[in-house]
Write a protein that holds these residues in place. Structure first.
Motif, short mmCIF file in Angstrom:
data_model
loop_
_atom_site.label_atom_id
_atom_site.label_comp_id
_atom_site.label_asym_id
_atom_site.label_seq_id
_atom_site.Cartn_x
_atom_site.Cartn_y
_atom_site.Cartn_z
N GLY A 1 0.82 -1.21 0.00
CA GLY A 1 0.00 0.00 0.00
C GLY A 1 0.85 1.26 0.00
N GLU A 2 1.94 1.25 0.78
CA GLU A 2 2.84 2.40 0.81
C GLU A 2 3.49 2.61 -0.56
OE1 GLU A 2 5.54 1.24 3.84
OE2 GLU A 2 4.02 1.23 5.43
N THR A 3 3.89 1.52 -1.18
CA THR A 3 4.54 1.61 -2.50
C THR A 3 3.57 2.17 -3.54
OG1 THR A 3 5.95 -0.27 -1.94
CG2 THR A 3 5.78 0.30 -4.27
N LEU A 4 2.32 1.76 -3.45
CA LEU A 4 1.32 2.27 -4.38
C LEU A 4 1.13 3.78 -4.21
CD1 LEU A 4 -0.93 1.59 -6.50
CD2 LEU A 4 -2.49 1.37 -4.56
N LEU A 5 1.07 4.26 -2.96
CA LEU A 5 0.91 5.68 -2.71
C LEU A 5 2.13 6.48 -3.18
CD1 LEU A 5 -0.80 5.64 0.81
CD2 LEU A 5 -1.85 6.23 -1.38
N LEU A 6 3.33 5.91 -2.99
CA LEU A 6 4.54 6.56 -3.48
C LEU A 6 4.51 6.67 -5.01
CD1 LEU A 6 7.22 4.91 -1.18
CD2 LEU A 6 6.55 7.32 -1.19
N ALA A 7 3.99 5.64 -5.67
CA ALA A 7 3.88 5.67 -7.13
C ALA A 7 2.88 6.73 -7.57
CB ALA A 7 3.47 4.30 -7.66
N LEU A 8 1.79 6.89 -6.83
CA LEU A 8 0.82 7.94 -7.14
C LEU A 8 1.46 9.31 -6.97
CD1 LEU A 8 -2.43 6.62 -5.39
CD2 LEU A 8 -2.12 7.02 -7.84
N LYS A 9 2.27 9.46 -5.93
CA LYS A 9 2.95 10.73 -5.69
C LYS A 9 3.87 11.10 -6.85
CE LYS A 9 6.69 10.99 -3.60
NZ LYS A 9 8.15 11.18 -3.88
N ARG A 10 4.51 10.08 -7.46
CA ARG A 10 5.40 10.32 -8.58
C ARG A 10 4.66 10.47 -9.90
NH1 ARG A 10 8.28 6.05 -5.98
NH2 ARG A 10 7.40 4.59 -7.48
N GLY A 11 3.36 10.23 -9.91
CA GLY A 11 2.61 10.31 -11.15
C GLY A 11 2.86 9.12 -12.06
N SER A 12 3.06 7.95 -11.48
CA SER A 12 3.40 6.75 -12.26
C SER A 12 2.19 6.25 -13.05
CB SER A 12 3.90 5.64 -11.35
OG SER A 12 5.06 6.04 -10.65
N GLY A 13 2.48 5.52 -14.12
CA GLY A 13 1.46 4.83 -14.89
C GLY A 13 1.21 3.44 -14.34
N PRO A 14 0.52 2.57 -15.12
CA PRO A 14 0.17 1.24 -14.63
C PRO A 14 1.38 0.42 -14.17
CG PRO A 14 -1.05 1.74 -16.62
CD PRO A 14 -0.07 2.85 -16.44
N ALA A 15 2.52 0.56 -14.85
CA ALA A 15 3.71 -0.21 -14.44
C ALA A 15 4.13 0.18 -13.03
CB ALA A 15 4.85 0.00 -15.43
N GLY A 16 4.16 1.49 -12.74
CA GLY A 16 4.53 1.93 -11.40
C GLY A 16 3.47 1.61 -10.37
N LEU A 17 2.20 1.73 -10.77
CA LEU A 17 1.10 1.47 -9.84
C LEU A 17 0.94 -0.01 -9.53
CD1 LEU A 17 -1.57 3.98 -11.21
CD2 LEU A 17 -0.13 4.24 -9.19
N SER A 18 1.54 -0.87 -10.35
CA SER A 18 1.50 -2.30 -10.04
C SER A 18 2.39 -2.61 -8.83
CB SER A 18 1.93 -3.14 -11.24
OG SER A 18 3.26 -2.83 -11.62
N ALA A 19 3.13 -1.57 -8.39
CA ALA A 19 3.94 -1.65 -7.17
C ALA A 19 4.91 -2.82 -7.22
CB ALA A 19 3.02 -1.71 -5.94
N MET A 20 4.89 -3.69 -6.19
CA MET A 20 5.87 -4.78 -6.13
C MET A 20 5.23 -6.08 -6.60
SD MET A 20 7.70 -3.96 -2.47
CE MET A 20 6.15 -3.71 -1.59
N ALA A 21 5.95 -6.81 -7.43
CA ALA A 21 5.46 -8.11 -7.89
C ALA A 21 5.82 -9.18 -6.87
CB ALA A 21 6.07 -8.45 -9.25
N ALA A 22 4.94 -10.18 -6.72
CA ALA A 22 5.23 -11.29 -5.83
C ALA A 22 6.43 -12.09 -6.34
CB ALA A 22 4.02 -12.19 -5.69
N LEU A 23 6.58 -12.17 -7.65
CA LEU A 23 7.69 -12.90 -8.26
C LEU A 23 8.18 -12.11 -9.46
CD1 LEU A 23 9.42 -15.51 -8.41
CD2 LEU A 23 7.66 -16.45 -9.91
N SER A 24 9.48 -11.86 -9.53
CA SER A 24 10.03 -11.09 -10.64
C SER A 24 11.45 -11.54 -10.92
CB SER A 24 9.99 -9.59 -10.33
OG SER A 24 10.70 -9.31 -9.13
N PRO A 25 11.94 -11.31 -12.15
CA PRO A 25 13.34 -11.63 -12.46
C PRO A 25 14.27 -10.71 -11.68
CG PRO A 25 12.04 -11.22 -14.46
CD PRO A 25 11.22 -10.77 -13.31
N PHE A 26 15.47 -11.23 -11.37
CA PHE A 26 16.42 -10.43 -10.59
C PHE A 26 17.84 -10.87 -10.93
CE2 PHE A 26 18.91 -9.58 -6.69
CZ PHE A 26 18.67 -8.21 -6.56
N HIS A 27 18.49 -10.14 -11.83
CA HIS A 27 19.90 -10.37 -12.17
C HIS A 27 20.19 -11.85 -12.47
CE1 HIS A 27 21.28 -6.29 -11.05
NE2 HIS A 27 20.30 -6.35 -10.17
N GLY A 28 19.36 -12.43 -13.32
CA GLY A 28 19.56 -13.82 -13.69
C GLY A 28 19.01 -14.82 -12.68
#
Length: 440
Positions: free
Chosen positions: A130-157
């Protein structure tokens, strides 16, 4: 939290792990990561004997208590019989502010700590989302930013898994208290000068007082935005594949006829393929106007995070920020020995293939440099050409020109091995010649 609720949390984590068994936990010693590590230890002892967790504490050195926290984390890992590692990092507060700089340094260190086959586990939870979503709103982010943190994502291989992302902070605290766990309270978390703390301490409690399920609803909105981004990924995957070359450059010509919205979506996904943070709308516009659409004879460059965006022959490149080698001079005292080149550029050696150059005279010292000036006369061409024009005609990109080793005899340029040989480097009659190879 009752014992059956503790079991529910462990089952939840086990489900999120799936078949992953080698995991590295980012351990701060706080409530969230302490609960995660404890639950993993119980899972290993009760139902996943092949689970192999490790823990790493990133010491930013920002608090006078940082070393004490490291000792606390080490003691916790000894008690749970989990291998522990401490990594110290340097935080440059000039790099986007202290919060962003600490996060960047932390994730770089975590990437380096991962072993082959390991998955990184971090302990962000529903309230963090929820905090990450509000920070993204503060920055004026689009859907990619508003999706906040993914439960699973790639990370340096590797993969980055957040198994607690749909668990509230209150449930984690209940678990910790029922298990009699001790955790660290970082005093900086009470400082409202930091944006995330301001939201956690002053804004979200007010929102939750009015709407008790705010954090859960915010997490659901973030998940819906993530679904839309996943759908766009699928729809644009074929287009991106067609535009991306073997060197990961992007073909600009087909993008000229795209709408600005579609073009921006393609650019975002291309940048994401390098592990870069999502650019702002302004940054996307600058990539297009200042780099893609710059004069045909220009050599545009735009810095974006830890990358530089360049254009060459109607293709875009996202390249590392290499150090300048213009002033580097390497003395090659014995061509019978290989010469290592700086900045992972490989090595030079005497070989047997390719076109030979003349051998140096007794009074000529061999050196290797990364810049040249003036007019060059190269073998196979009747007339001399200015260095810049020659590089262009040979199809060498601007950023490669200062990363191509140039062999000099005293102050005379002889060859760029594998690229050209100057008239002054031509093998004379009776000269056996010298074959120089650039191994990359």
């Amino acid at each position: 939290m009752k014992p059956d609720c503790e079991e529910t949390l462990r089952r939840h984590i086990a489900q999120r792990l799936g078949g992953r068994r080698a995991v590295l936990v980012a351990l701060s010693g706080g409530l969230d990561s302490t609960v995660l590590l404890d639950a993993l230890a119980l899972l290993r002892g009760r139902q996943m004997p092949d689970l192999a967790p490790r823990a790493v504490y990133i010491n930013h050195g920002l608090s006078v208590h940082a070393d004490d926290w490291a000792q606390h984390c080490a003691a916790l890992c000894r008690r749970l019989d989990i291998p522990f590692q401490q990594l110290r990092v340097r935080v440059d507060s000039a790099d986007g502010g202290i919060e962003a700089a600490a996060r960047s340094a932390r994730y770089q260190a975590l990437a380096q700590a991962l072993l082959p086959g390991e998955t990184l586990l971090t302990a962000q939870h529903q309230d963090d989302q929820g905090e990450t979503l509000l920070l993204a709103l503060k920055r004026g982010s689009g859907p990619a930013g508003l999706s906040a943190m993914a439960a699973l994502s790639p990370f340096h291989g590797h993969a980055l898994l957040r198994p607690l992302l749909d668990i509230s902070r209150a449930r984690l605290r209940d678990y910790a208290q029922s298990r009699c766990l001790n955790w660290i309270e970082d005093e900086s978390n009470q400082d409202p000068r930091f944006d995330r703390n301001f939201l956690r301490l002053r804004v979200i409690p007010l929102l939750s007082q009015r709407w008790p399920h705010f954090s859960r609803a915010a997490a659901r909105s973030a998940a819906l935005c993530a679904d839309q981004e996943t759908l766009l990924d699928e729809l644009l995957a074929e287009t991106l594949q067609q535009l991306t070359g073997a060197d990961n450059s992007l073909d600009l010509a087909p993008m000229m006829g795209m709408s600005a919205i579609r073009r921006g979506a393609v650019l975002r996904r291309w940048l994401a393929s390098f592990g870069m943070d999502m650019p702002s709308q302004e940054q996307l516009a600058r990539i297009w106007t200042e780099v893609a659409l710059s004069r045909r004879d220009a050599e545009p460059m735009l810095r974006l995070g830890d990358r530089q965006i360049r254009r060459f022959r109607q293709r875009l490149f996202a390249l590392p920020l290499w150090p300048s080698l213009r002033e580097r001079v390497l003395i090659w005292r014995d061509v019978g020995q290989m010469l290592p080149l700086p900045d992972d550029l490989g090595l030079l050696r005497q070989g047997s293939g390719g076109e030979a150059v003349r051998r140096p005279r007794a009074d000529e010292r061999i050196s290797v440099r990364f810049s040249a000036t003036g007019t060059l006369h190269i073998l196979g061409r009747r007339h001399g050409r200015p260095v810049k024009k020659l590089w262009q005609e040979l199809g060498v990109a601007p950023w490669q020109r200062e990363r191509t080793p140039l062999v000099y005899y005293n102050e005379q340029l002889i060859t760029a091995p594998g690229v050209f040989i100057t008239r002054e480097g031509q093998v004379g009659e009776g000269d056996m010649g010298l074959n120089l190879e650039w191994i990359r």
